[in-house]
Design a protein around this motif. Sequence first.
Motif, PDB file in Angstrom:
ATOM      1  N   GLY A 160      25.692  27.778  20.467  1.00 54.32           N
ATOM      2  CA  GLY A 160      24.682  28.773  20.092  1.00 54.32           C
ATOM      3  C   GLY A 160      24.934  30.148  19.760  1.00 54.32           C
ATOM      4  N   MET A 161      24.566  30.620  18.572  1.00 51.55           N
ATOM      5  CA  MET A 161      24.887  32.157  18.416  1.00 51.55           C
ATOM      6  C   MET A 161      23.801  32.625  17.413  1.00 51.55           C
ATOM      7  N   CYS A 162      23.259  33.910  17.680  1.00 52.98           N
ATOM      8  CA  CYS A 162      22.376  34.384  17.090  1.00 52.98           C
ATOM      9  C   CYS A 162      22.447  35.810  16.628  1.00 52.98           C
ATOM     10  N   ILE A 163      21.784  36.126  15.486  1.00 55.28           N
ATOM     11  CA  ILE A 163      21.857  37.844  15.125  1.00 55.28           C
ATOM     12  C   ILE A 163      20.577  38.487  15.357  1.00 55.28           C
ATOM     13  N   ASP A 164      20.658  39.614  16.164  1.00 57.92           N
ATOM     14  CA  ASP A 164      19.326  40.337  16.199  1.00 57.92           C
ATOM     15  C   ASP A 164      19.453  41.380  15.101  1.00 57.92           C
ATOM     16  N   TRP A 165      18.672  41.059  14.059  1.00 53.67           N
ATOM     17  CA  TRP A 165      18.728  41.926  12.954  1.00 53.67           C
ATOM     18  C   TRP A 165      17.868  43.312  13.119  1.00 53.67           C
ATOM     19  N   ILE A 166      17.032  43.267  14.039  1.00 52.91           N
ATOM     20  CA  ILE A 166      16.203  44.454  14.396  1.00 52.91           C
ATOM     21  C   ILE A 166      17.034  45.439  15.144  1.00 52.91           C
ATOM     22  N   PHE A 167      17.449  45.027  16.380  1.00 52.70           N
ATOM     23  CA  PHE A 167      18.276  45.930  17.323  1.00 52.70           C
ATOM     24  C   PHE A 167      19.859  46.038  16.999  1.00 52.70           C
ATOM     25  N   ARG A 168      20.150  45.160  16.222  1.00 46.87           N
ATOM     26  CA  ARG A 168      21.559  45.171  15.397  1.00 46.87           C
ATOM     27  C   ARG A 168      22.557  44.686  16.570  1.00 46.87           C
ATOM     28  N   ASN A 169      22.326  43.633  17.412  1.00 51.70           N
ATOM     29  CA  ASN A 169      23.211  42.872  18.197  1.00 51.70           C
ATOM     30  C   ASN A 169      23.361  41.730  18.015  1.00 51.70           C
ATOM     31  N   ILE A 170      24.575  40.917  18.444  1.00 48.39           N
ATOM     32  CA  ILE A 170      24.827  39.634  18.622  1.00 48.39           C
ATOM     33  C   ILE A 170      24.738  38.805  19.963  1.00 48.39           C
ATOM     34  N   TYR A 171      24.150  37.648  19.885  1.00 48.93           N
ATOM     35  CA  TYR A 171      23.796  37.158  21.109  1.00 48.93           C
ATOM     36  C   TYR A 171      24.641  35.610  21.069  1.00 48.93           C
ATOM     37  N   TRP A 172      25.281  35.192  22.028  1.00 50.34           N
ATOM     38  CA  TRP A 172      25.962  33.959  21.933  1.00 50.34           C
ATOM     39  C   TRP A 172      25.920  33.260  23.523  1.00 50.34           C
ATOM     40  N   LEU A 185      26.600  45.067  17.252  1.00 53.52           N
ATOM     41  CA  LEU A 185      27.254  44.821  15.733  1.00 53.52           C
ATOM     42  C   LEU A 185      27.803  45.935  15.399  1.00 53.52           C
ATOM     43  N   GLU A 186      27.460  47.329  15.929  1.00 51.59           N
ATOM     44  CA  GLU A 186      27.889  48.417  15.539  1.00 51.59           C
ATOM     45  C   GLU A 186      29.221  48.872  16.275  1.00 51.59           C
ATOM     46  N   ASP A 187      29.267  48.421  17.596  1.00 50.79           N
ATOM     47  CA  ASP A 187      30.396  48.399  18.213  1.00 50.79           C
ATOM     48  C   ASP A 187      30.744  47.259  19.276  1.00 50.79           C
ATOM     49  N   LEU A 188      31.441  46.207  18.790  1.00 51.06           N
ATOM     50  CA  LEU A 188      31.661  45.021  19.368  1.00 51.06           C
ATOM     51  C   LEU A 188      32.216  45.063  20.513  1.00 51.06           C
ATOM     52  N   SER A 189      32.864  46.284  21.091  1.00 49.56           N
ATOM     53  CA  SER A 189      33.560  46.526  22.421  1.00 49.56           C
ATOM     54  C   SER A 189      32.337  46.679  23.487  1.00 49.56           C
ATOM     55  N   LYS A 190      31.180  47.135  22.952  1.00 42.98           N
ATOM     56  CA  LYS A 190      30.181  47.173  23.964  1.00 42.98           C
ATOM     57  C   LYS A 190      29.290  45.873  23.948  1.00 42.98           C
ATOM     58  N   ARG A 191      29.516  45.186  25.051  1.00 38.61           N
ATOM     59  CA  ARG A 191      28.960  43.882  25.338  1.00 38.61           C
ATOM     60  C   ARG A 191      28.791  43.852  26.935  1.00 38.61           C
ATOM     61  N   SER A 192      27.903  42.870  27.180  1.00 36.19           N
ATOM     62  CA  SER A 192      27.151  42.446  28.337  1.00 36.19           C
ATOM     63  C   SER A 192      27.095  41.090  28.755  1.00 36.19           C
ATOM     64  N   ILE A 193      27.086  40.621  29.830  1.00 34.79           N
ATOM     65  CA  ILE A 193      26.803  39.293  30.284  1.00 34.79           C
ATOM     66  C   ILE A 193      25.307  39.239  30.555  1.00 34.79           C
ATOM     67  N   LEU A 194      24.411  38.660  30.065  1.00 35.24           N
ATOM     68  CA  LEU A 194      22.875  38.538  30.023  1.00 35.24           C
ATOM     69  C   LEU A 194      22.613  37.404  31.360  1.00 35.24           C
ATOM     70  N   ASN A 352      20.772  55.268  19.940  1.00 38.05           N
ATOM     71  CA  ASN A 352      21.086  54.269  20.923  1.00 38.05           C
ATOM     72  C   ASN A 352      20.240  54.360  22.153  1.00 38.05           C
ATOM     73  N   GLY A 353      18.829  54.601  21.909  1.00 33.45           N
ATOM     74  CA  GLY A 353      18.196  54.698  23.250  1.00 33.45           C
ATOM     75  C   GLY A 353      18.329  55.545  24.232  1.00 33.45           C
ATOM     76  N   GLY A 354      19.711  56.554  23.946  1.00 29.36           N
ATOM     77  CA  GLY A 354      19.869  57.342  25.155  1.00 29.36           C
ATOM     78  C   GLY A 354      20.987  56.511  25.911  1.00 29.36           C
ATOM     79  N   CYS A 355      21.407  55.340  25.537  1.00 29.00           N
ATOM     80  CA  CYS A 355      22.080  54.315  26.270  1.00 29.00           C
ATOM     81  C   CYS A 355      23.717  54.992  26.027  1.00 29.00           C
ATOM     82  N   SER A 356      24.428  54.903  27.329  1.00 28.70           N
ATOM     83  CA  SER A 356      25.906  55.068  27.122  1.00 28.70           C
ATOM     84  C   SER A 356      26.820  54.131  26.415  1.00 28.70           C
ATOM     85  N   ASP A 357      26.319  52.798  26.712  1.00 27.85           N
ATOM     86  CA  ASP A 357      26.799  51.463  26.194  1.00 27.85           C
ATOM     87  C   ASP A 357      25.734  50.661  25.267  1.00 27.85           C
TER      88      ASP A 357
END
Length: 425
Positions: A160-172, A185-194, A352-357
């Motif tokens: 299962g894998m999806c593209i968030d075309w609005i906020f520009r992220n990838i989920y899997w 999607l802009e910086d694939l090193s920025k990731r998190s476990i949801l 980036n919403g003011g977010c660091s990551d």
Amino acid sequence: MYIRRVSIIVDMKVKECLLVWLYCLYFTSAYSTISYGTTDFDECKQVNPNVCSQGCNNHDGGYSCYCQDGYDLINQTYCQAIGPDPLILLADRYLVREYDPLLIKHRTISPNLNYAVALDYDIKEMQVYWSDRNEDTIYRTNINGSGLPEVVISGYETYGMCIDWIFRNIYWADRSTKTIHVASLEDLSKRSILIPDITHTPEGLTLDPKIGYMFWSVYSGKIERAGMNGQQRLVLVDTDISSPVGLTTDLTTNLLFWVEQGSYRLNSIDYNGHGRRTILSSYSILPRPFGITVFEDYVYLTDLQRKAIIKANKFNGKHTMLVGNLNHPLGIQIYHPQKQIKGIINHCEGHNGGCSDLCVAAPKLNDNSVKYSCLCPSNSFLLQDGRTCEGSEVNPLTPPSSTVSPPEEKRTTQMRTDNINDEIV
């Protein structure tokens, strides 16, 4: 989103009464009194057959259909997407291909693959994404077939894998660790476990970025929902369900569709877990379904045993085999601009919403709920400003901390602490 209303009144009772006046007069009166206690029948409550593709207004003696922006009302009831003819994108194990249902023509996008499974696309960048089961890798390439596949994410067994075309992220979803992840999607090193603690193997995954929710299937027999920031988790289905796999969101009706391998069924439910329906149930039609997508009034299903794509009406289940003689059809998508709508605000864009990551969509709980959340890597947490992760540099575009509620505890997400059972508005 603005709603285009097209008032076309369909007076069914009057038409019937013109044919058999005396009988119809008696029948209408008796039926209304016994069943409804009123002289008007609400056609908009009919589901099978559904009277309107998208929106329905009931009137005295009839009803009118209307469509969302981006659709034309055809023949008074059917909402047809404005724009080019839809194309089918398919992960067919050894290749990713495109199929034109009108021209009945195939085109290979990426050949000589190992085991392509999950599939999605990014219409803004004109790229298609897929996961390879044998290589534990997510790839992308240009939809026109030019260039070589590029590694996006590796080290995950993903169905299962999806593209968030609005906020520009990838989920899997990772089947091996039973977790759900997100990366920029802009910086694939920025990731998190949801979602770190799915009890059994996650299979399908789908999003509705307009309202900030994701949905996933668990092969042991469960459908779950959570915000795209990992919060507000809720089980939607955990009874009378057998080996669910692919699932998809219908952005025009707020319905979730999924297929079950254990019961050979196609089902639907609304985003809050209400109105569950079985649309198709047949071993001969769906002996081993896997992928699913929806467009206009139809769902498109892949079946591994039939090696085919089946097209079915999402309201009444009427179906046909659209394409046969495939290799091993798995992930499927409809490629069309109305599947990734433009004009929706990306609250993370530019700063980036003011977010660091990571900056991700937050679930819409009500009109006043937060629009986005800041996330941190799994080995970090948000500081008191609610936007900066421990060990990361402060985003220079971060607004004053007074605009963000300070975290009550160390956590990886800036979140709203509403009741978990709040329904989607």
